[in-house]
Design a protein around this motif. Structure first.
Motif, PDB file in Angstrom:
ATOM      1  N   GLY A  92       4.746   1.903  -8.021  1.00 11.12           N
ATOM      2  CA  GLY A  92       3.552   1.399  -8.678  1.00 11.12           C
ATOM      3  C   GLY A  92       2.585   0.758  -7.708  1.00 11.12           C
ATOM      4  O   GLY A  92       2.890   0.578  -6.519  1.00 11.12           O
ATOM      5  N   PRO A  93       1.404   0.407  -8.214  1.00 10.73           N
ATOM      6  CA  PRO A  93       0.413  -0.275  -7.379  1.00 10.73           C
ATOM      7  C   PRO A  93       1.017  -1.520  -6.724  1.00 10.73           C
ATOM      8  O   PRO A  93       1.825  -2.231  -7.331  1.00 10.73           O
ATOM      9  CB  PRO A  93      -0.684  -0.659  -8.374  1.00 10.73           C
ATOM     10  N   GLY A  94       0.632  -1.758  -5.484  1.00 14.37           N
ATOM     11  CA  GLY A  94       1.140  -2.916  -4.752  1.00 14.37           C
ATOM     12  C   GLY A  94       2.437  -2.651  -4.008  1.00 14.37           C
ATOM     13  O   GLY A  94       2.901  -3.506  -3.254  1.00 14.37           O
ATOM     14  N   SER A  95       3.036  -1.480  -4.194  1.00 15.25           N
ATOM     15  CA  SER A  95       4.265  -1.137  -3.470  1.00 15.25           C
ATOM     16  C   SER A  95       3.936  -0.824  -2.020  1.00 15.25           C
ATOM     17  O   SER A  95       2.913  -0.217  -1.724  1.00 15.25           O
ATOM     18  CB  SER A  95       4.930   0.095  -4.102  1.00 15.25           C
ATOM     19  N   ASP A  96       4.817  -1.262  -1.134  1.00 16.37           N
ATOM     20  CA  ASP A  96       4.666  -0.947   0.285  1.00 16.37           C
ATOM     21  C   ASP A  96       5.615   0.192   0.616  1.00 16.37           C
ATOM     22  O   ASP A  96       6.823  -0.003   0.792  1.00 16.37           O
ATOM     23  CB  ASP A  96       4.970  -2.172   1.155  1.00 16.37           C
TER      24      ASP A  96
ATOM     25  N   HIS B 260      -0.925   8.250  -7.357  1.00 10.08           N
ATOM     26  CA  HIS B 260      -0.054   7.140  -6.969  1.00 10.08           C
ATOM     27  C   HIS B 260      -0.121   6.866  -5.471  1.00 10.08           C
ATOM     28  O   HIS B 260       0.776   6.221  -4.917  1.00 10.08           O
ATOM     29  CB  HIS B 260       1.397   7.454  -7.378  1.00 10.08           C
ATOM     30  N   VAL B 261      -1.164   7.357  -4.816  1.00 10.27           N
ATOM     31  CA  VAL B 261      -1.319   7.191  -3.371  1.00 10.27           C
ATOM     32  C   VAL B 261      -2.593   6.395  -3.105  1.00 10.27           C
ATOM     33  O   VAL B 261      -3.644   6.687  -3.673  1.00 10.27           O
ATOM     34  CB  VAL B 261      -1.393   8.574  -2.665  1.00 10.27           C
ATOM     35  N   ASP B 262      -2.468   5.398  -2.246  1.00 13.55           N
ATOM     36  CA  ASP B 262      -3.629   4.595  -1.859  1.00 13.55           C
ATOM     37  C   ASP B 262      -4.296   5.128  -0.600  1.00 13.55           C
ATOM     38  O   ASP B 262      -5.519   5.105  -0.478  1.00 13.55           O
ATOM     39  CB  ASP B 262      -3.207   3.138  -1.625  1.00 13.55           C
ATOM     40  N   LEU B 263      -3.475   5.603   0.351  1.00 15.98           N
ATOM     41  CA  LEU B 263      -3.995   6.053   1.637  1.00 15.98           C
ATOM     42  C   LEU B 263      -3.305   7.362   2.020  1.00 15.98           C
ATOM     43  O   LEU B 263      -2.075   7.409   2.130  1.00 15.98           O
ATOM     44  CB  LEU B 263      -3.737   4.993   2.718  1.00 15.98           C
TER      45      LEU B 263
ATOM     46  N   MET C 156       0.849  -1.169   0.000  1.00 11.46           N
ATOM     47  CA  MET C 156       0.000   0.000   0.000  1.00 11.46           C
ATOM     48  C   MET C 156       0.902   1.243   0.000  1.00 11.46           C
ATOM     49  O   MET C 156       1.878   1.306   0.735  1.00 11.46           O
ATOM     50  CB  MET C 156      -0.903  -0.009   1.235  1.00 11.46           C
ATOM     51  N   ARG C 157       0.535   2.222  -0.800  1.00 19.31           N
ATOM     52  CA  ARG C 157       1.283   3.483  -0.881  1.00 19.31           C
ATOM     53  C   ARG C 157       0.599   4.502   0.029  1.00 19.31           C
ATOM     54  O   ARG C 157      -0.535   4.899  -0.220  1.00 19.31           O
ATOM     55  CB  ARG C 157       1.326   3.967  -2.325  1.00 19.31           C
ATOM     56  N   ILE C 158       1.318   4.902   1.078  1.00 20.83           N
ATOM     57  CA  ILE C 158       0.762   5.751   2.137  1.00 20.83           C
ATOM     58  C   ILE C 158       1.525   7.065   2.193  1.00 20.83           C
ATOM     59  O   ILE C 158       2.756   7.075   2.106  1.00 20.83           O
ATOM     60  CB  ILE C 158       0.885   5.055   3.510  1.00 20.83           C
ATOM     61  N   VAL C 159       0.796   8.165   2.351  1.00 19.02           N
ATOM     62  CA  VAL C 159       1.401   9.464   2.618  1.00 19.02           C
ATOM     63  C   VAL C 159       0.848   9.950   3.947  1.00 19.02           C
ATOM     64  O   VAL C 159      -0.363   9.928   4.167  1.00 19.02           O
ATOM     65  CB  VAL C 159       1.082  10.495   1.513  1.00 19.02           C
ATOM     66  N   VAL C 160       1.750  10.388   4.838  1.00 20.35           N
ATOM     67  CA  VAL C 160       1.362  10.952   6.128  1.00 20.35           C
ATOM     68  C   VAL C 160       1.545  12.464   6.029  1.00 20.35           C
ATOM     69  O   VAL C 160       2.654  12.948   5.814  1.00 20.35           O
ATOM     70  CB  VAL C 160       2.196  10.363   7.282  1.00 20.35           C
TER      71      VAL C 160
END
Length: 184
Positions: free
Chosen positions: A63-67, A110-113, A1-5
């Motif tokens: 890309g999608p699926g990257s942690d 490009h961000v999931d969360l 999951m690609r997360i931005v805080v």
């Protein structure tokens, strides 16, 4: 999951990212873009523009699926630019701001969360006066406005976290890992 805080300065972003990374060692941590730019005045419009370019560019590399978990994203830096303007401290020309917004929107694709840490007295964070409380509050207000704009946020899920650090981490962990079943 690609997360931005995301959040203004001194709201616990570094602590949350660090704690999350310790509990999720497979995640790549992207540091605060401030650490990656060479600007003398960290609170200048041009410093925020440079940081925005770093924040946006690095998101497009995953890309999608990257942690991956990033401390700050492009919306943070847009919020600082808006805050500077709101405070009458100068910012950037409207045309450049529109270009930066378009680039930020593309990067947010490009961000999931998107994890947002608003100013919260319950977080227990003491901030000295030299942290520019006026800019801190103006940026917080601007960021909260930006995360309401679906054109900027895109398909990213927005998770606003408040409270003490351990509560924030628990909620982020549940959002990423799903609920923990009793006995597991």
């Amino acid at each position: 999951m690609r997360i931005v805080v995301s959040g203004t300065h001194a709201v616990g972003k570094s602590t949350l990212v660090s704690d999350f990374a310790l509990a999720h060692p497979t995640y790549v941590v992207l540091p605060d873009p401030f650490e990656l730019v060479d600007e003398e005045d960290a609170a200048s419009a041009w410093s925020f523009v440079a940081q925005l370019h770093v924040a946006a560019e690095r998101l497009t590399e995953w890309g999608p699926g990257s942690d991956v978990v990033a401390e700050r994203g492009p919306l943070d830096l847009l919020a600082y630019l808006r805050a500077l303007d709101d405070l009458g401290r100068g910012s950037v020309a409207p045309g450049l701001l529109a270009t930066l917004e378009a680039g930020s929107a593309e990067a947010m694709g490009h961000v999931d969360l998107l994890v947002v840490l608003p100013l919260d007295p319950a977080a227990g964070i003491w901030v000295p006066d030299d942290e520019d409380p006026e800019l801190r509050e103006a940026m917080d207000a601007a960021l909260l406005d930006l995360v309401e704009d679906p054109d900027l946020v895109g398909a990213a899920r927005v998770l606003e976290l408040t409270g003490p650090p351990e509560a924030r981490l628990a909620r982020l962990t549940r959002a990423v890992d799903g609920p923990t079943r009793p006995g597991s």
